[in-house]
Design an enzyme around this catalytic site. Sequence first.
Site, PDB file in Angstrom:
ATOM      1  N   CYS A 155       0.826  -1.214   0.000  1.00 21.11           N
ATOM      2  CA  CYS A 155       0.000   0.000   0.000  1.00 21.11           C
ATOM      3  C   CYS A 155       0.857   1.259   0.000  1.00 21.11           C
ATOM      4  O   CYS A 155       0.424   2.308  -0.467  1.00 21.11           O
ATOM      5  CB  CYS A 155      -1.042   0.022   1.101  1.00 21.11           C
ATOM      6  SG  CYS A 155      -0.585  -0.664   2.653  1.00 21.11           S
ATOM      7  N   VAL A 178      -0.009   4.341  -2.381  1.00 19.72           N
ATOM      8  CA  VAL A 178      -0.403   5.662  -1.882  1.00 19.72           C
ATOM      9  C   VAL A 178       0.471   6.746  -2.514  1.00 19.72           C
ATOM     10  O   VAL A 178      -0.019   7.819  -2.874  1.00 19.72           O
ATOM     11  CB  VAL A 178      -0.344   5.731  -0.342  1.00 19.72           C
ATOM     12  CG1 VAL A 178      -0.597   7.149   0.156  1.00 19.72           C
ATOM     13  CG2 VAL A 178      -1.382   4.789   0.266  1.00 19.72           C
TER      14      VAL A 178
END
Lengths: 482, 523
Positions: free
Chosen positions: B164, B168
Amino acid sequence: MTTVDQNKELIKEVLDAYPEKAAKRRSKHLGVREEEKSDCGVKSNKKSVPGVMTTRGCAYAGAKGVVWGPVKDMIHISHGPVGCGYYSWSGRRNYYVGTTGVDTFGTMQFTSDFQERDIVFGGDKKLKKLIDELEILFPLSQGTTIESECPVGLIGDDIEAVARQKAEETKKPVVPVRCEGFRGVSQSLGHHIANDTVRDWVLPKADEYRKLPEGFESSPYDVNIIGDYNIGGDAWPSRMLLEAIGLRVISQFSGDGSFNETVMTPLAKLNLIHCYRSMNYICRHMEEKYGIGWLEYNFFGPTQIAKSLRKIAAQFDETIQANAEKVIAEYQKDMDAIVEQYRPRLEGKTVMMMVGGLRPRHVIPAFEDLGMKVIGTGYEFGHNDDYKRTADYVKEGTIIYDDVSGHEFEEFAKQLNPDLIAAGIKEKYVFQKMALPFRQMHSWDYSGPYHGYHGFAVFARDMDLAINNPTWSLIENPWAAK
Amino acid sequence: MTENTERNLTPAVTSEAGKIQDHFDLFQTDPYQDLFEYKRQFEGAHSKEKVAEVAEWTKSWDYREKNFDREALTINPAKACQPLGALFVAAGFEGTLPYSHGSQGCVAYFRTHLTRNFKEPFQAVSSSMTEDAAVFGGLNNMVDGLANSYTLYKPKMIALCTTCMAEVIGDDLGAYIQTSKNKGSIPEDFPVPFAHTPSFVGSHITGYDNMLKGILSCLTKDKKQETTNGKYNFNLGFDPYIGNIRELKRILQLFDLDYTILSDNADSFDSPNTGEFQMYNGLTTLEDAADSINGEGTFFFQKYTTPKTQEWIGKEWGQETYNFRPFGIKGTDEFLSKLSEISGKPVPQELVEERGRAVDAMTDSQAWIHGKRVALYGDPDHVFGLVNFLLELGAEPVHILVTNTNEAFEAELQAVLDASPYGQNSTIWGKKDLWHMRSLMFTEPVDLLIGNSYGKYLWRDTKTPLVRIGYPIFDRHHMHRYETLGYKGALNLHNWIINTILDELDRQTIIPAKTDISFDLIR
């Protein structure tokens, strides 16, 4: 050639497989112990090399998995997407006593399970609501810690503000832990960050939060056990030994620890620290702030237990010192019996280790108590001070590897052909496929405890059953071309 | 203050072989029980009465309602995150190194999790991104990472997914891989399929889908021929039972069908011990995978794990996709009928006999399972196959809980439940977790729970016996080596379920002179 020269040669060969830049970086982390040097000759606590298989974890693993996670009566929120909490759920065997889901929460997973909208709009609102819901469903919880995962730090959430607000509303501690996985180079920074949150968010309010045992009076024998995570129950035989020599353990931080024990810590006269790497920070702080001294000890194997008990007792009066001698003497016969039984089966066997925390050095004497020799050791996330301490434990010629890669570890093992490898779950089956006996040294391979006199008996048994296991002899099939 | 005076603080260490006390025995002895009691005063613990009172309340309908009111908090979810599935599917391809671009701790977790389930090594690398990469992006990490892993581990393919963190900050995978090639990290023609696998979207099955699609689109690029290769492709989805791949291959061979398994990770998760460690055990060759675009059609056993791949195959390959669930009797019947149709051969006698044996076994034990109330949880397709089988046995799947659910799945399963007399008391609990399940099991108790190892906490709390079927299974050994697919698989499922029920009956009737009236020798 001496062992030192041979192993230096081996390191060179192993590095040959890397591209030049990576070989240069890795070469600084591999060394051979030479008696005249004051350390192990390796660099440490540096970034892992991209694309090279490291065993390291992240800051979240260090903060949630190691330091805060074992505090049993608080709820530790894995704040962010679902994975981090899922993979670390019940993974470390930090034993505790309590009614899970009611007054303790150690083997549960709490997460804010971030979705795309939380990334876009931020997760603070959700976090607030989540803490309200915790209060409804778990009224006996003694507080909350918020372990933030990677996205939280990238999207600019203010978990500190949420923590302050919710602590006020719930009248319970709410501790924001900024342990996003991209911070630092390993789980080590996570330990440090978690220690700092104890310093900044817990200890300043210790007097307010503390619930003293009824009729509690301070005594000169009050100590804390720091940095024993009670894996397989390790902290309990340790505690019993300290109590046996007349000390009063007023806090275990954090194995089988409670929030109250965390705020009991400033009342102690001495911090006894087992895992230096993960908890030295808070010990140093308490020394500065409260004048509480700290002492490292090692409860692996009878030699070190005796040494440590004497060292600890020396901090106190003659009664305690006499007690220590009595306890050591009392267990001598039991320990002799263990050694008598297992040493003949293990004498001269060689071991290569690779673990985290304190074990790459602390366990060496326990192997030696059984007549075994550690020929290689290294840390997943050690620092220079760990390697300095290790120099006192390892013999000339021992190969030292910091943040060892899969490739290096396998090649070293192929060349040095130890009788036992002691490392982690990710390494276990690699080496077992190579027909090398293996024990997990993080989880005690689901056994334990290994600390204290009771633990040594289990340790001796386990090393024996790993090495002298009859299935190793079955691996080669009878038709294999010789 | 309770003092230490009464306690035995130096209990002897037993050294006798076979009697050494480890955590199982040691902590049950008096000195340790006394230690726990003594320690309690420092813990700031609530009174035992209070704890008992709250424990009782957590079993109530009142608690259940509050528990189900949750909107923000997830407790004990039955789902993992995307990259786990991505690594799992990548491991089934020849010489493939799974590579996770982003923070390095994730890979340590994935490897640990898979290793604990399969008791096999699992090798994967990370680009080990830290703070500087968070600011400047992970390009340098990728350039170095690909060069190092290519040189050091000599893979034939690197299957790249993301954590992630990389998602991001918005790393551009396609561009980064191309830059790495331009900089000489890896040869220009070296396959690096990639997939975006953010943990904040979907679950591990989504990651499986994304990576499978990524691998196939990379390998099949420009491979479309004028004619088909006469083969069928098969994909099992996120199926932890490696015995299923082997069983499927046996069945296909009995039909004399030519096939390609898309991600054959049977040996990746169950390799023989030869005394030599082999890093790569994926059995789907890159050549076969590349040629899968020319197949006659592709079979999927996990419809809800693979929606994107299926849609893409239909659109880009112009190939027929088939969804089957060869679990239980009827599901296998349908699948074999289809194999018979495409092969032009009758169902082999060997399989007909296996069917007869499985049905025979089910009939032999039916009295012990008929009407039993069951709670179960897991991934959508996994749960679907189990529900089908339970209905065939006459068991009632009462609580069906799927954390990573979707509407289409629920509608399809609901229709199956509606059509069966044993599905009338069933509820599908979508997007719920195992703490919801706890409330369900306390307020509306069941006879049996089917789930992964995490189900053992529900077993402890509600005393409902647990049949371990699913992923992960950490606390029982070797379950993954068996098949749950086909008639042989039905027999295994049946065996695990029935004998758990019978074991439980023994546990309930084992107290002499009290419950052992029914401690029967013959059941």
